[in-house]
Design an enzyme around this catalytic site. Structure first.
Site, PDB file in Angstrom:
ATOM      1  N   ARG A  51      24.086  -7.551 -14.057  1.00 50.96           N
ATOM      2  CA  ARG A  51      25.462  -7.070 -13.903  1.00 50.96           C
ATOM      3  C   ARG A  51      26.403  -8.093 -13.283  1.00 50.96           C
ATOM      4  O   ARG A  51      27.589  -8.117 -13.582  1.00 50.96           O
ATOM      5  CB  ARG A  51      25.446  -5.800 -13.052  1.00 50.96           C
ATOM      6  CG  ARG A  51      25.453  -4.555 -13.922  1.00 50.96           C
ATOM      7  CD  ARG A  51      26.181  -3.449 -13.275  1.00 50.96           C
ATOM      8  NE  ARG A  51      25.681  -3.303 -11.920  1.00 50.96           N
ATOM      9  CZ  ARG A  51      25.230  -2.166 -11.413  1.00 50.96           C
ATOM     10  NH1 ARG A  51      25.214  -1.091 -12.140  1.00 50.96           N
ATOM     11  NH2 ARG A  51      24.825  -2.100 -10.165  1.00 50.96           N
ATOM     12  N   LYS A 148       5.947  -2.371 -13.082  1.00 49.15           N
ATOM     13  CA  LYS A 148       5.755  -1.167 -12.317  1.00 49.15           C
ATOM     14  C   LYS A 148       6.922  -1.003 -11.340  1.00 49.15           C
ATOM     15  O   LYS A 148       7.558  -2.022 -11.036  1.00 49.15           O
ATOM     16  CB  LYS A 148       4.424  -1.194 -11.574  1.00 49.15           C
ATOM     17  CG  LYS A 148       4.364  -2.281 -10.484  1.00 49.15           C
ATOM     18  CD  LYS A 148       3.166  -2.124  -9.639  1.00 49.15           C
ATOM     19  CE  LYS A 148       3.467  -1.360  -8.376  1.00 49.15           C
ATOM     20  NZ  LYS A 148       4.084  -2.139  -7.315  1.00 49.15           N
ATOM     21  N   ASP A 177       0.871  -5.403 -14.823  1.00 48.72           N
ATOM     22  CA  ASP A 177       0.291  -5.183 -13.512  1.00 48.72           C
ATOM     23  C   ASP A 177      -0.135  -6.590 -13.093  1.00 48.72           C
ATOM     24  O   ASP A 177      -1.104  -7.123 -13.629  1.00 48.72           O
ATOM     25  CB  ASP A 177      -0.936  -4.269 -13.584  1.00 48.72           C
ATOM     26  CG  ASP A 177      -1.490  -4.013 -12.201  1.00 48.72           C
ATOM     27  OD1 ASP A 177      -1.631  -4.982 -11.446  1.00 48.72           O
ATOM     28  OD2 ASP A 177      -1.780  -2.853 -11.877  1.00 48.72           O
ATOM     29  N   HIS A 178       0.618  -7.194 -12.190  1.00 45.70           N
ATOM     30  CA  HIS A 178       0.397  -8.634 -11.979  1.00 45.70           C
ATOM     31  C   HIS A 178      -0.999  -8.933 -11.431  1.00 45.70           C
ATOM     32  O   HIS A 178      -1.468 -10.059 -11.525  1.00 45.70           O
ATOM     33  CB  HIS A 178       1.505  -9.252 -11.124  1.00 45.70           C
ATOM     34  CG  HIS A 178       1.409  -8.990  -9.656  1.00 45.70           C
ATOM     35  ND1 HIS A 178       1.848  -7.824  -9.080  1.00 45.70           N
ATOM     36  CD2 HIS A 178       0.926  -9.740  -8.646  1.00 45.70           C
ATOM     37  CE1 HIS A 178       1.638  -7.887  -7.776  1.00 45.70           C
ATOM     38  NE2 HIS A 178       1.079  -9.038  -7.475  1.00 45.70           N
ATOM     39  N   LYS A 182      -4.157 -12.350 -12.013  1.00 50.17           N
ATOM     40  CA  LYS A 182      -4.716 -13.200 -10.960  1.00 50.17           C
ATOM     41  C   LYS A 182      -6.030 -13.811 -11.465  1.00 50.17           C
ATOM     42  O   LYS A 182      -6.831 -13.133 -12.093  1.00 50.17           O
ATOM     43  CB  LYS A 182      -4.966 -12.391  -9.677  1.00 50.17           C
ATOM     44  CG  LYS A 182      -3.667 -11.997  -8.960  1.00 50.17           C
ATOM     45  CD  LYS A 182      -3.952 -11.289  -7.662  1.00 50.17           C
ATOM     46  CE  LYS A 182      -2.696 -10.693  -7.068  1.00 50.17           C
ATOM     47  NZ  LYS A 182      -1.930 -11.582  -6.193  1.00 50.17           N
ATOM     48  N   GLU A 216      -2.467  -6.413   3.461  1.00 53.09           N
ATOM     49  CA  GLU A 216      -1.297  -7.282   3.573  1.00 53.09           C
ATOM     50  C   GLU A 216      -0.861  -7.364   5.026  1.00 53.09           C
ATOM     51  O   GLU A 216      -1.073  -6.409   5.783  1.00 53.09           O
ATOM     52  CB  GLU A 216      -0.134  -6.714   2.765  1.00 53.09           C
ATOM     53  CG  GLU A 216      -0.421  -6.589   1.287  1.00 53.09           C
ATOM     54  CD  GLU A 216       0.833  -6.176   0.533  1.00 53.09           C
ATOM     55  OE1 GLU A 216       1.545  -7.066   0.053  1.00 53.09           O
ATOM     56  OE2 GLU A 216       1.104  -4.967   0.442  1.00 53.09           O
ATOM     57  N   ASP A 235       2.507   2.753  -4.801  1.00 56.62           N
ATOM     58  CA  ASP A 235       2.857   1.333  -4.907  1.00 56.62           C
ATOM     59  C   ASP A 235       1.641   0.454  -5.226  1.00 56.62           C
ATOM     60  O   ASP A 235       1.763  -0.531  -5.951  1.00 56.62           O
ATOM     61  CB  ASP A 235       3.500   0.889  -3.579  1.00 56.62           C
ATOM     62  CG  ASP A 235       3.980  -0.554  -3.605  1.00 56.62           C
ATOM     63  OD1 ASP A 235       4.686  -0.914  -4.566  1.00 56.62           O
ATOM     64  OD2 ASP A 235       3.641  -1.329  -2.683  1.00 56.62           O
ATOM     65  N   HIS A 240      -2.539  -1.427  -9.089  1.00 50.76           N
ATOM     66  CA  HIS A 240      -3.408  -2.577  -8.797  1.00 50.76           C
ATOM     67  C   HIS A 240      -4.847  -2.153  -8.468  1.00 50.76           C
ATOM     68  O   HIS A 240      -5.806  -2.680  -9.026  1.00 50.76           O
ATOM     69  CB  HIS A 240      -2.863  -3.385  -7.611  1.00 50.76           C
ATOM     70  CG  HIS A 240      -1.436  -3.807  -7.767  1.00 50.76           C
ATOM     71  ND1 HIS A 240      -0.886  -4.178  -8.968  1.00 50.76           N
ATOM     72  CD2 HIS A 240      -0.419  -3.923  -6.876  1.00 50.76           C
ATOM     73  CE1 HIS A 240       0.379  -4.509  -8.807  1.00 50.76           C
ATOM     74  NE2 HIS A 240       0.694  -4.360  -7.536  1.00 50.76           N
ATOM     75  N   LYS A 339      -0.058  -2.174   4.640  1.00 45.65           N
ATOM     76  CA  LYS A 339       0.846  -3.236   5.086  1.00 45.65           C
ATOM     77  C   LYS A 339       0.685  -3.400   6.587  1.00 45.65           C
ATOM     78  O   LYS A 339       0.238  -2.479   7.273  1.00 45.65           O
ATOM     79  CB  LYS A 339       2.292  -2.865   4.752  1.00 45.65           C
ATOM     80  CG  LYS A 339       2.515  -2.739   3.248  1.00 45.65           C
ATOM     81  CD  LYS A 339       3.931  -3.033   2.848  1.00 45.65           C
ATOM     82  CE  LYS A 339       4.127  -2.916   1.345  1.00 45.65           C
ATOM     83  NZ  LYS A 339       3.751  -4.120   0.601  1.00 45.65           N
TER      84      LYS A 339
HETATM   85  C1  BG6 Z   1       3.487  -5.251  -5.470  1.00 43.30           C
HETATM   86  C2  BG6 Z   1       3.797  -4.177  -4.470  1.00 43.30           C
HETATM   87  O1  BG6 Z   1       3.191  -4.677  -6.711  1.00 43.30           O
HETATM   88  O2  BG6 Z   1       2.356  -5.985  -5.007  1.00 43.30           O
HETATM   89  C3  BG6 Z   1       4.078  -4.785  -3.105  1.00 43.30           C
HETATM   90  O3  BG6 Z   1       4.960  -3.467  -4.900  1.00 43.30           O
HETATM   91  C4  BG6 Z   1       2.933  -5.670  -2.678  1.00 43.30           C
HETATM   92  O4  BG6 Z   1       4.304  -3.771  -2.132  1.00 43.30           O
HETATM   93  C5  BG6 Z   1       2.572  -6.655  -3.780  1.00 43.30           C
HETATM   94  O5  BG6 Z   1       3.336  -6.369  -1.517  1.00 43.30           O
HETATM   95  C6  BG6 Z   1       1.300  -7.408  -3.444  1.00 43.30           C
HETATM   96  O6  BG6 Z   1       1.099  -8.418  -4.374  1.00 43.30           O
HETATM   97  P1  BG6 Z   1       0.256  -9.724  -4.004  1.00 43.30           P
HETATM   98  O7  BG6 Z   1       0.192 -10.477  -5.280  1.00 43.30           O
HETATM   99  O8  BG6 Z   1       1.026 -10.418  -2.912  1.00 43.30           O
HETATM  100  O9  BG6 Z   1      -1.075  -9.239  -3.522  1.00 43.30           O
END
Ligand code: BG6
Length: 489
Positions: A51, A148, A177-178, A182, A216, A235, A240, A339
């Site tokens: 935007r 996501k 889903d990243h 990995k 984390e 989340d 994940h 977290k």
């Molecule tokens: C994201 C979550 O999908 O993954 C975050 O929304 C989280 O809350 C993050 O911090 C963690 O990813 P990574 O790659 O740092 O383990």
């Protein structure tokens, strides 16, 4: 050690949310790295769309800064300029038809792979998809990438999937889903299916239990409005962690074809034992961090970070899950994520059963059961704990030692970010590492009753001090079964 780069066909990538956080931290640096690796073919173009009213040059300055801030190695300015020359920018309001005319003009008529990356809030997915279709921008070579959260319940996920699915075919939809990008997560498949050693033991006859921890040290960061509505279960677990469960638990697929792998993952999701309302307090723990210390400094509690006195959002969750099938009956999967925990680290622990009978005298010391620890991050690697004889004279004494493989030490190559792999897979049209619609929906089918149970039972969050391993009830969750959480070293 050399790594092999196979160039991809030329493509146009249109990033909605092009000036956002994901674009800055992940997408632009990942694309730049792929250019450095020589993976692009010409002409390859990247169009930022969002935007904000920016000129092409302002978008290029944004990208230059993203590279300076997030690409670790020293890079030559010529490479940066080549990259910036690929970029252009169109200001787009997801709902305004006229803006899509501008986008259409910017894309032009060339027939090549066209990827629309939606790095925007999910409530814009439907409007963007409809407008792309209405303006004739969706071609057979087009793909759409969505991030996501895909919904916050089965119902909302179904609605989102319907909206996207009314414009794009399932083969054109890439749900990221990243975690699947990995390196070590992909390595899980190689470890399991590239070695004859593990598979015969990979079942309830030999495995006592499995632990998956994604810990984390960060807190809310700048994601107040999203996170407080989501919480750790939505989340991290819905996506994940359940994806990790699938890769650990699935049957060997017949090939690495996208559907062969995803069919097997789906069966795992469908076999997860439902956690009903009354079982919630016994099988799940919800926590929320309070003020404490993390990464060497004092940190605020969740509520203070939120700027509120009230919130029941969990920043920690632990679950005892079970998979109801032949392979895994009776093998608990203990899952936890949070977290502001004591240490950043993600790992999968496969705890084998003890030997059936010991031939050693008590004086030799205990025979500890084998354990396989797969460290996903940081310090990626695999550690197989085995028993050996303590070296030297003095009789038979036993020792539990790791066969240790650290990827950083063994392979002197840069560990690519997950987005590098995933973006190139989108261009290649390879969906193996992306979630299929039915997987996302099956995951929600397991999560929804847990959320409903928390609501019905009034299962509130329990406080834990930042910098610890979560509420003490999470320790009780596993210790009740005579087991303990694995402590990483
Ligand atoms: C994201 C979550 O999908 O993954 C975050 O929304 C989280 O809350 C993050 O911090 C963690 O990813 P990574 O790659 O740092 O383990």
């Amino acid at each position: 050690m050399t790594s092999q780069t196979i160039p991809v066909d030329p493509f146009d990538l249109i990033v909605f949310g092009g000036t956002g956080d994901l674009s800055e931290r992940k997408l632009i640096p990942a694309l730049f790295e792929r250019q450095l690796a020589g993976q692009f073919s010409e002409p390859t173009r990247i169009i930022g769309a969002s935007r904000s009213k920016l000129s092409d040059d302002e978008f290029r300055s944004f990208a230059r800064k993203a590279i300076a801030d997030h690409v670790k190695e020293d890079v030559d300015d010529h490479e940066i300029r080549t990259f910036l020359d690929r970029l252009s920018y169109v200001s787009v309001d997801a709902k305004a038809g006229t803006d899509f005319d501008k986008l259409k003009k910017a894309i032009g008529k060339d027939e090549r792979t066209r990827v629309f990356y939606l790095a925007v809030a999910p409530n814009l997915f439907g409007d963007i998809a409809k407008n792309l279709a209405a303006h004739g921008l969706v071609t057979p070579l087009s793909r759409i990438v969505v991030e996501k959260p895909i919904g916050r319940s089965l119902q909302s996920a179904t609605e989102l999937n319907d909206e996207i699915g009314s414009v794009f075919g399932e083969q054109q939809i890439f749900r990221i889903d990243h975690y699947l990008g990995k390196e070590t997560v992909q390595n899980l498949m190689v470890l399991r299916f590239g070695n004859a050693l593990f598979e015969p033991l990979w079942n309830s006859a030999h495995i006592d239990h499995v632990q998956i921890t994604v810990a984390e040290t960060v807190g809310l960061e700048d994601r107040v409005s999203y996170y407080d509505k989501a919480g750790a279960l939505r989340d991290m677990v819905q996506n994940h962690i359940l994806q990790l469960v699938c890769l650990v638990a699935m049957e060997p697929p017949s090939s690495l074809d996208a559907d062969a792998v995803r069919d097997e993952k789906l069966k795992v999701l469908r076999s997860l034992k439902r956690i009903n309302g009354q079982e919630g307090p016994k099988l799940t723990v919800r926590g929320q961090y309070r003020a404490g210390a993390s990464s060497g400094g004092a940190v605020k509690g969740y509520l203070e970070e939120l700027g509120s006195t009230e919130s029941d959002t969990e920043t920690f969750v632990a679950i005892k899950a079970e998979i109801e099938n032949w392979r895994w009956a009776g093998v608990p999967f203990y899952l936890r994520t949070g977290k502001r925990l004591a240490q950043r680290g993600s790992e999968i622990v496969i705890q084998f059963k003890p030997i059936p009978h010991s031939i050693f005298d008590e004086s030799a010391g205990p025979v500890t059961a084998n354990q396989l620890v797969i460290r996903l991050q940081p310090d990626e690697g695999v550690r197989q704990w085995i028993m050996i004889k303590d070296p030297g004279p003095g009789g038979m004494r036993l020792r539990h030692v790791p066969l240790d493989m650290s990827f950083a030490e063994s392979f002197k190559v840069r560990n690519p970010d997950a987005y590098e792999r995933l973006l190139m897979d989108v261009i290649r049209g390879n969906q193996t590492l992306f979630m299929r619609r039915d997987e996302v929906e099956a995951a929600w089918r397991w999560i929804d009753p847990i959320l409903a149970g928390w609501e019905e039972n009034g299962q509130k969050v329990q406080g834990y001090t930042a910098g610890t391993w979560g509420p003490s009830s999470s320790i009780a969750l596993i210790e009740r079964d005579g087991r303990t959480w694995h402590e990483s070293d």
